[in-house]
Design an enzyme around this catalytic site. Structure first.
Site, PDB file in Angstrom:
ATOM      1  CB  SER A 112      -1.088  -0.371   1.259  1.00  0.00           C
ATOM      2  OG  SER A 112      -1.278   1.353   1.255  1.00  0.00           O
ATOM      3  CE1 TYR A 117      -3.774  -2.032   5.312  1.00  0.00           C
ATOM      4  CE2 TYR A 117      -3.183  -0.142   4.106  1.00  0.00           C
ATOM      5  CZ  TYR A 117      -3.538  -1.620   3.774  1.00  0.00           C
ATOM      6  OH  TYR A 117      -3.882  -1.511   2.961  1.00  0.00           O
ATOM      7  CE  LYS A 172      -1.161  -3.965   3.795  1.00  0.00           C
ATOM      8  NZ  LYS A 172      -1.963  -6.261   3.081  1.00  0.00           N
TER       9      LYS A 172
HETATM   10  N1  UFG Z   1     -13.636  10.006   3.230  1.00  0.00           N
HETATM   11  C1  UFG Z   1     -14.468  10.729   3.361  1.00  0.00           C
HETATM   12  N2  UFG Z   1     -15.694   9.936   3.828  1.00  0.00           N
HETATM   13  C2  UFG Z   1     -15.820   8.311   3.884  1.00  0.00           C
HETATM   14  C3  UFG Z   1     -14.661   7.611   4.047  1.00  0.00           C
HETATM   15  C4  UFG Z   1     -13.515   8.102   3.513  1.00  0.00           C
HETATM   16  O1  UFG Z   1     -14.252  11.713   4.204  1.00  0.00           O
HETATM   17  O2  UFG Z   1     -17.153   8.034   4.225  1.00  0.00           O
HETATM   18  C5  UFG Z   1     -12.572  10.216   3.199  1.00  0.00           C
HETATM   19  C6  UFG Z   1     -11.083   9.579   3.263  1.00  0.00           C
HETATM   20  O3  UFG Z   1     -10.661  10.923   4.735  1.00  0.00           O
HETATM   21  C7  UFG Z   1     -10.197   9.888   2.797  1.00  0.00           C
HETATM   22  C8  UFG Z   1     -11.473   9.898   1.044  1.00  0.00           C
HETATM   23  O4  UFG Z   1     -11.719   9.553   1.318  1.00  0.00           O
HETATM   24  O5  UFG Z   1      -9.584  11.049   2.799  1.00  0.00           O
HETATM   25  C9  UFG Z   1     -10.528   8.035   0.952  1.00  0.00           C
HETATM   26  O6  UFG Z   1     -11.570   7.441   1.943  1.00  0.00           O
HETATM   27  P1  UFG Z   1     -10.937   5.807   2.164  1.00  0.00           P
HETATM   28  O7  UFG Z   1     -11.456   5.393   3.010  1.00  0.00           O
HETATM   29  O8  UFG Z   1     -11.770   5.855   0.297  1.00  0.00           O
HETATM   30  O9  UFG Z   1      -9.019   5.259   1.507  1.00  0.00           O
HETATM   31  P2  UFG Z   1      -7.805   5.787   2.043  1.00  0.00           P
HETATM   32  O10 UFG Z   1      -7.018   5.873   1.260  1.00  0.00           O
HETATM   33  O11 UFG Z   1      -8.108   5.607   3.751  1.00  0.00           O
HETATM   34  O12 UFG Z   1      -7.503   4.388   1.940  1.00  0.00           O
HETATM   35  C10 UFG Z   1      -7.262   3.101   1.167  1.00  0.00           C
HETATM   36  C11 UFG Z   1      -7.494   2.196   1.588  1.00  0.00           C
HETATM   37  C12 UFG Z   1      -6.511   1.789   2.406  1.00  0.00           C
HETATM   38  C13 UFG Z   1      -4.993   1.630   1.924  1.00  0.00           C
HETATM   39  C14 UFG Z   1      -4.793   3.603   1.304  1.00  0.00           C
HETATM   40  C15 UFG Z   1      -3.447   3.974   1.422  1.00  0.00           C
HETATM   41  O13 UFG Z   1      -8.302   1.380   1.820  1.00  0.00           O
HETATM   42  O14 UFG Z   1      -6.320   0.430   2.796  1.00  0.00           O
HETATM   43  O15 UFG Z   1      -6.030   3.793   0.766  1.00  0.00           O
HETATM   44  O16 UFG Z   1      -3.832   5.447   0.919  1.00  0.00           O
HETATM   45  F1  UFG Z   1      -3.822   1.907   3.002  1.00  0.00           F
END
Ligand code: UFG
Length: 331
Positions: A117, A141, A145
């Site tokens: 990741s 997390y 990794k």
């Molecule tokens: N977000 C919201 N509301 C939500 C869900 C997400 O505002 O209900 C925002 C988060 O704060 C973030 C963006 O949308 O800024 C993307 O969030 P995600 O949860 O979709 O994805 P992440 O970037 O947190 O995480 C993903 C994978 C992880 C990986 C990561 C690396 O889920 O496994 O990308 O950045 F590690």
């Protein structure tokens, strides 16, 4: 063609990789404990139910099916949960990863493609992020990794393990044929949550709108799951790295903010996405996007799905046709 054991092959990215492997002519066996994966996502290949931390069971599965390579996807994936419960993340992801390596050594299997990741980089000091960017994870997390990636390097030198770790940015979208898609419980990811809000579910909570970005919301690099799956097949079919362990970023190179994703979901669905402002989520870096030139150069991989609306459209098709996902996670 080889037989490939795919841990987590009943899960979101793993199941797409299984489909791509089969299309490329590989035999596949899935190893999954179905704690988050779905039996219905495993089609036409054997499923061995088991925990990746059970090295003996894994070794037996490798031997029984004559596997000559492993793709390792099984693991926990919530950044936010990993901040609250690091012990679980190190247990499942690091102990699980080492268990896979032990089982491979015991069974004489020396090729691995690891699901890693961009969370290994932590808060970027420069963007776009290439593979030489410092690795300094800000959540367990990413830490888990990175620990496994480190082990790959050492196992490569000492035991001859040939591995490629793929550091994905934000996996998104669904199988363009409509057979497979994203079905997490609970769903934590932005695109499926926004689609659910558009369908009349709970309003989408926007986690933070005061980040140092053009519209104040976090920017991410959304890369289509079928492109990720294809990269795994290329990594497997590539000549053995020779130098032991390699790492590649998987991204499109284009950042999109949370607000841009919401607008895309509105365009694709033709519906409004009700939103609510919410506090920042722990462990979220403001901006993450990839420089993915290394994998393009070495493995001739580039994403086929680059437009955000196209990625969202595949997810929407899956969402509409499978409002209940694959059904219950346990048999
Ligand atoms: N977000 C919201 N509301 C939500 C869900 C997400 O505002 O209900 C925002 C988060 O704060 C973030 C963006 O949308 O800024 C993307 O969030 P995600 O949860 O979709 O994805 P992440 O970037 O947190 O995480 C993903 C994978 C992880 C990986 C990561 C690396 O889920 O496994 O990308 O950045 F590690």
């Amino acid at each position: 063609m080889s037989t490939v054991l795919v841990t987590g092959g009943a899960g979101y990215i793993g199941s797409h990789a299984v489909k791509a492997l089969r299309a490329a002519g590989h035999a596949v066996v899935v190893y999954d404990d179905l704690s988050a994966g779905h039996r219905a996502a495993v089609r036409g290949v054997p499923l061995v139910e088991g925990d990746v931390r059970d090295a003996a069971r894994l070794e037996a599965a490798l031997r029984r099916h004559g596997a000559s390579a492993v793709m390792h996807f099984a693991g926990l994936l919530s950044v936010e949960e990993s901040v609250r419960e690091p012990a679980r993340y190190y247990d499942h992801n690091v102990r699980g990863g080492l268990s896979v390596l032990d089982a491979m050594r015991a069974a004489g299997v020396d090729r691995l493609v690891l699901s890693s990741s961009c969370a290994v980089y932590g808060n970027p000091v420069a963007t776009p992020i290439d593979e030489n960017h410092p690795t300094d994870p800000i959540n367990a997390y990413g830490g888990s990794k990175l620990a496994v990636e480190r082990a790959l390097r050492d196992y490569g030198r000492a035991y001859g393990l040939q591995s490629i770790a793929l550091r994905y940015f934000n996996a998104a979208g669904a199988d363009p044929d409509g057979d497979l898609g994203e079905d997490h419980d609970p769903e934590i990811h932005l695109i499926p949550r926004a689609l659910d809000a558009a369908r009349g579910g709970a309003p989408l909570r926007v986690f933070g709108d005061d980040y140092p970005t053009p519209d104040g919301t976090c920017q991410r690099d959304y890369v289509h799951v079928a492109d990720i799956a294809e990269a795994h097949v290329r990594a497997l079919d590539a000549p053995a790295p020779g130098d032991g362990a390699r790492v590649y970023n998987l991204g499109t190179g284009t950042p999109h903010s949370v607000r841009e994703v919401i607008r895309s979901v509105e365009r694709v669905t033709g519906r409004r996405v009700p939103v609510e402002a919410a506090p920042r989520r722990a462990g979220d870096p403001p901006v993450l996007f990839a420089a993915a030139g290394r994998i393009e150069r070495d493995l001739d991989w580039r994403p086929a799905h680059t437009a955000l609306d196209d990625i969202v459209a595949t997810a929407w098709r899956w969402h509409e046709r499978h409002p209940e996902g694959f059904g219950p996670t346990t048999p």
